[in-house]
Design a protein around this motif. Structure first.
Motif, PDB file in Angstrom:
ATOM      1  N   MET A  75       0.815  -1.191   0.000  1.00 47.34           N
ATOM      2  CA  MET A  75       0.000   0.000   0.000  1.00 47.34           C
ATOM      3  C   MET A  75       0.868   1.267   0.000  1.00 47.34           C
ATOM      4  N   ARG A  76       1.949   1.234   0.776  1.00 49.18           N
ATOM      5  CA  ARG A  76       2.829   2.400   0.826  1.00 49.18           C
ATOM      6  C   ARG A  76       3.490   2.662  -0.520  1.00 49.18           C
ATOM      7  N   LEU A  77       3.802   1.595  -1.223  1.00 54.17           N
ATOM      8  CA  LEU A  77       4.438   1.742  -2.532  1.00 54.17           C
ATOM      9  C   LEU A  77       3.510   2.459  -3.502  1.00 54.17           C
ATOM     10  N   TYR A  78       2.232   2.084  -3.483  1.00 50.44           N
ATOM     11  CA  TYR A  78       1.275   2.740  -4.376  1.00 50.44           C
ATOM     12  C   TYR A  78       1.057   4.197  -3.985  1.00 50.44           C
ATOM     13  N   MET A  79       1.094   4.484  -2.703  1.00 49.18           N
ATOM     14  CA  MET A  79       0.982   5.871  -2.270  1.00 49.18           C
ATOM     15  C   MET A  79       2.193   6.680  -2.731  1.00 49.18           C
ATOM     16  N   LEU A  80       3.371   6.084  -2.647  1.00 48.04           N
ATOM     17  CA  LEU A  80       4.586   6.758  -3.089  1.00 48.04           C
ATOM     18  C   LEU A  80       4.548   7.013  -4.599  1.00 48.04           C
ATOM     19  N   MET A  81       4.063   6.049  -5.345  1.00 53.82           N
ATOM     20  CA  MET A  81       3.939   6.236  -6.790  1.00 53.82           C
ATOM     21  C   MET A  81       2.886   7.295  -7.111  1.00 53.82           C
ATOM     22  N   GLY A  82       1.796   7.298  -6.377  1.00 49.20           N
ATOM     23  CA  GLY A  82       0.767   8.311  -6.589  1.00 49.20           C
ATOM     24  C   GLY A  82       1.260   9.717  -6.295  1.00 49.20           C
ATOM     25  N   VAL A  83       2.033   9.859  -5.236  1.00 47.49           N
ATOM     26  CA  VAL A  83       2.598  11.165  -4.899  1.00 47.49           C
ATOM     27  C   VAL A  83       3.604  11.591  -5.962  1.00 47.49           C
ATOM     28  N   MET A  89      14.040   2.664  -8.514  1.00 51.72           N
ATOM     29  CA  MET A  89      14.021   4.103  -8.810  1.00 51.72           C
ATOM     30  C   MET A  89      13.227   4.382 -10.083  1.00 51.72           C
ATOM     31  N   LEU A  90      13.420   3.526 -11.083  1.00 55.65           N
ATOM     32  CA  LEU A  90      12.724   3.707 -12.352  1.00 55.65           C
ATOM     33  C   LEU A  90      11.225   3.530 -12.185  1.00 55.65           C
ATOM     34  N   ALA A  91      10.820   2.447 -11.530  1.00 55.29           N
ATOM     35  CA  ALA A  91       9.398   2.115 -11.438  1.00 55.29           C
ATOM     36  C   ALA A  91       8.646   2.990 -10.450  1.00 55.29           C
ATOM     37  N   VAL A  92       9.300   3.423  -9.391  1.00 53.74           N
ATOM     38  CA  VAL A  92       8.580   4.137  -8.339  1.00 53.74           C
ATOM     39  C   VAL A  92       8.646   5.653  -8.520  1.00 53.74           C
ATOM     40  N   PHE A  93       9.759   6.170  -9.009  1.00 50.96           N
ATOM     41  CA  PHE A  93       9.919   7.615  -9.056  1.00 50.96           C
ATOM     42  C   PHE A  93       9.918   8.196 -10.471  1.00 50.96           C
ATOM     43  N   VAL A  94      10.770   7.696 -11.332  1.00 53.15           N
ATOM     44  CA  VAL A  94      11.006   8.366 -12.622  1.00 53.15           C
ATOM     45  C   VAL A  94       9.825   8.193 -13.580  1.00 53.15           C
ATOM     46  N   LEU A  95       9.370   6.975 -13.795  1.00 55.81           N
ATOM     47  CA  LEU A  95       8.273   6.780 -14.743  1.00 55.81           C
ATOM     48  C   LEU A  95       6.968   7.427 -14.292  1.00 55.81           C
ATOM     49  N   PRO A  96       6.565   7.301 -13.017  1.00 56.56           N
ATOM     50  CA  PRO A  96       5.340   8.006 -12.611  1.00 56.56           C
ATOM     51  C   PRO A  96       5.461   9.526 -12.705  1.00 56.56           C
ATOM     52  N   ALA A  97       6.619  10.076 -12.366  1.00 55.76           N
ATOM     53  CA  ALA A  97       6.791  11.526 -12.460  1.00 55.76           C
ATOM     54  C   ALA A  97       6.763  11.985 -13.913  1.00 55.76           C
ATOM     55  N   THR A  98       7.333  11.200 -14.809  1.00 54.61           N
ATOM     56  CA  THR A  98       7.298  11.538 -16.232  1.00 54.61           C
ATOM     57  C   THR A  98       5.866  11.479 -16.749  1.00 54.61           C
ATOM     58  N   LEU A  99       5.131  10.465 -16.360  1.00 47.49           N
ATOM     59  CA  LEU A  99       3.719  10.372 -16.729  1.00 47.49           C
ATOM     60  C   LEU A  99       2.942  11.559 -16.182  1.00 47.49           C
ATOM     61  N   GLY A 100       3.218  11.938 -14.944  1.00 50.23           N
ATOM     62  CA  GLY A 100       2.544  13.091 -14.358  1.00 50.23           C
ATOM     63  C   GLY A 100       2.861  14.381 -15.087  1.00 50.23           C
TER      64      GLY A 100
END
Length: 86
Positions: A1-9, A62-73
């Motif tokens: 659950m925390r991982l999905y919250m981190l990706m959402g943020v 780093m790629l899956a949790v931070f970079v790709l979601p931020a790029t999508l955002g």
């Protein structure tokens, strides 16, 4: 659950950054930051491919949790601002 919250943020941060840069009428800065995100994604992808066993795990996270979601955002935020100006 925390991982999905981190990706959402991470997605939310990308949306806010992209929208703020385009709302302030800074398309060059938006392009530079977006290009930086894309290059970081490519570099981390290559690091994952080069890593052996557990060495590729850090860049993959780093790629899956931070970079790709931020790029999508950033893409979503920039697209919404572009669409609203049209």
């Amino acid at each position: 659950m925390r991982l999905y919250m981190l990706m959402g943020v991470s997605v939310l941060a990308g949306v806010l950054l992209g929208a703020a840069l385009l709302r302030k009428n800074m398309p060059r800065a938006y392009g530079a930051v977006f290009l930086g995100h894309v290059l970081a994604a490519v570099a981390l992808f290559l690091a994952v491919q080069q890593g052996r066993e557990m060495q590729g795990l850090g860049p993959a996270i780093m790629l899956a949790v931070f970079v790709l979601p931020a790029t999508l955002g950033m893409a979503l935020g920039g697209g919404v601002i572009w669409w609203r100006r049209r």
